[in-house]
Design an enzyme around this catalytic site. Structure first.
Site, PDB file in Angstrom:
ATOM      1  N   ASN A  58     114.908  21.871   1.843  1.00  0.00           N
ATOM      2  CA  ASN A  58     114.658  20.714   0.954  1.00  0.00           C
ATOM      3  C   ASN A  58     113.962  21.158  -0.327  1.00  0.00           C
ATOM      4  OD1 ASN A  58     115.485  17.960   2.024  1.00  0.00           O
ATOM      5  ND2 ASN A  58     114.633  18.925   3.860  1.00  0.00           N
ATOM      6  N   ARG A  61     101.860  19.765   9.652  1.00  0.00           N
ATOM      7  CA  ARG A  61     100.442  19.805   9.954  1.00  0.00           C
ATOM      8  C   ARG A  61      99.856  18.495   9.463  1.00  0.00           C
ATOM      9  NH1 ARG A  61      95.327  21.928   8.901  1.00  0.00           N
ATOM     10  NH2 ARG A  61      94.692  23.231  10.664  1.00  0.00           N
ATOM     11  N   HIS A  79     111.814  12.562   6.003  1.00  0.00           N
ATOM     12  CA  HIS A  79     111.792  12.528   7.468  1.00  0.00           C
ATOM     13  C   HIS A  79     113.230  12.357   7.977  1.00  0.00           C
ATOM     14  CE1 HIS A  79     110.061  12.037  11.415  1.00  0.00           C
ATOM     15  NE2 HIS A  79     110.886  11.025  11.613  1.00  0.00           N
ATOM     16  N   GLN A 116     122.396  15.237   3.959  1.00  0.00           N
ATOM     17  CA  GLN A 116     122.002  14.003   3.267  1.00  0.00           C
ATOM     18  C   GLN A 116     120.570  14.112   2.739  1.00  0.00           C
ATOM     19  OE1 GLN A 116     124.245  11.776   2.483  1.00  0.00           O
ATOM     20  NE2 GLN A 116     125.690  13.059   3.609  1.00  0.00           N
ATOM     21  N   GLU A 117     119.711  14.815   3.469  1.00  0.00           N
ATOM     22  CA  GLU A 117     118.336  15.026   2.990  1.00  0.00           C
ATOM     23  C   GLU A 117     118.362  15.704   1.627  1.00  0.00           C
ATOM     24  OE1 GLU A 117     115.477  16.762   5.728  1.00  0.00           O
ATOM     25  OE2 GLU A 117     116.723  16.209   7.434  1.00  0.00           O
ATOM     26  N   LEU A 171     101.447   7.624  10.556  1.00  0.00           N
ATOM     27  CA  LEU A 171     102.476   8.636  10.840  1.00  0.00           C
ATOM     28  C   LEU A 171     103.831   8.137  10.341  1.00  0.00           C
ATOM     29  CD1 LEU A 171     103.418  11.270  12.311  1.00  0.00           C
ATOM     30  CD2 LEU A 171     103.771   9.843  14.336  1.00  0.00           C
TER      31      LEU A 171
END
Ligand code: GAR
Length: 202
Positions: free
Chosen positions: A15, A92, A110, A174-175, A145
């Site tokens: 990414n 993290r 995500h 797609q990301e 989250l």
């Protein structure tokens, strides 16, 4: 004015690469990645950064307590005068101070259609759940989250012949489209947060 970007990574950095290319090809204008920070010494993302003349910083979590680690990240961000902070495969938990300082100017990608399948191994979660549609989401980061306001989502159908690996691959494709797109919208000042809703300004 150039928007100064920092990217937090932990691994492969595909990414990151998509965003670097988005900038280099002029898809994202008036922005530059000034530093890439990793919590893993051997993250390939660091090498990708160096290959493009971007500062690559490894901060060793073993050398700090939790609050100290966050402060170390903040120091680097300050040193590079960071306007926009991107999480790109950063595994993290972040402390509240960073989230507060970068409120409304920190994005994450995500690999699920949030709010479904938060947390780790989202593609595996979707696959094992038997979802017929999976996907990915770029969102602002808040204290929760994977819970901040959603900027862009892309659906990826789960095909009968899919394995977890083939599904993960198609989601990743797609990301690489939606993360640069979201960064571009941010840099162009086109994103306005109204409660949970992100409005696109023309
Ligand atoms: C990507 O699939 C990203 O969506 C995911 O990790 C991968 C990182 O790949 N992130 C998360 O699951 C965060 N919760 P990359 O290092 O090649 O960009």
């Amino acid at each position: 004015m150039t928007v100064k970007i920092a990217v937090l990574v932990s691994g492969r950095g595909s990414n990151l690469q998509a965003i670097i290319e988005g900038i280099e090809k002029g898809y994202i204008r008036n922005a530059a990645i000034h530093v890439v920070i990793s919590n893993k010494a051997d993250a390939y993302a660091l090498e990708r950064a160096r290959n493009h003349g971007i500062s690559a910083v490894f901060l060793d979590p073993k050398e700090y307590d939790r609050a100290g680690y966050d402060r170390a990240i903040l120091n680097v961000l300050k040193q590079y005068d960071t306007d926009l902070l991107l999480l790109a495969g950063y595994f993290r938990p972040l402390g509240n101070e960073i989230i507060e300082v970068y409120k409304n100017r920190m994005l994450n990608i995500h690999p699920s259609l949030l709010p479904a399948f938060k947390g780790l191994h989202a593609q595996k979660q979707a696959f094992e759940y038997g979802a017929k549609v999976a996907g990915c989401t770029v969102h602002f980061v808040d204290e929760g989250l994977d819970s901040g306001p959603i900027i862009i989502q892309k659906c990826v159908p789960v095909l009968p012949e899919d394995t977890e690996e083939t599904l993960t691959e198609r989601i990743l494709e797609q990301e690489h489209i939606i993360y640069p797109e979201a960064v571009r919208l941010f840099v162009e000042g086109k994103l306005k947060i109204e409660g949970r809703n992100v409005v696109f300004l023309s």
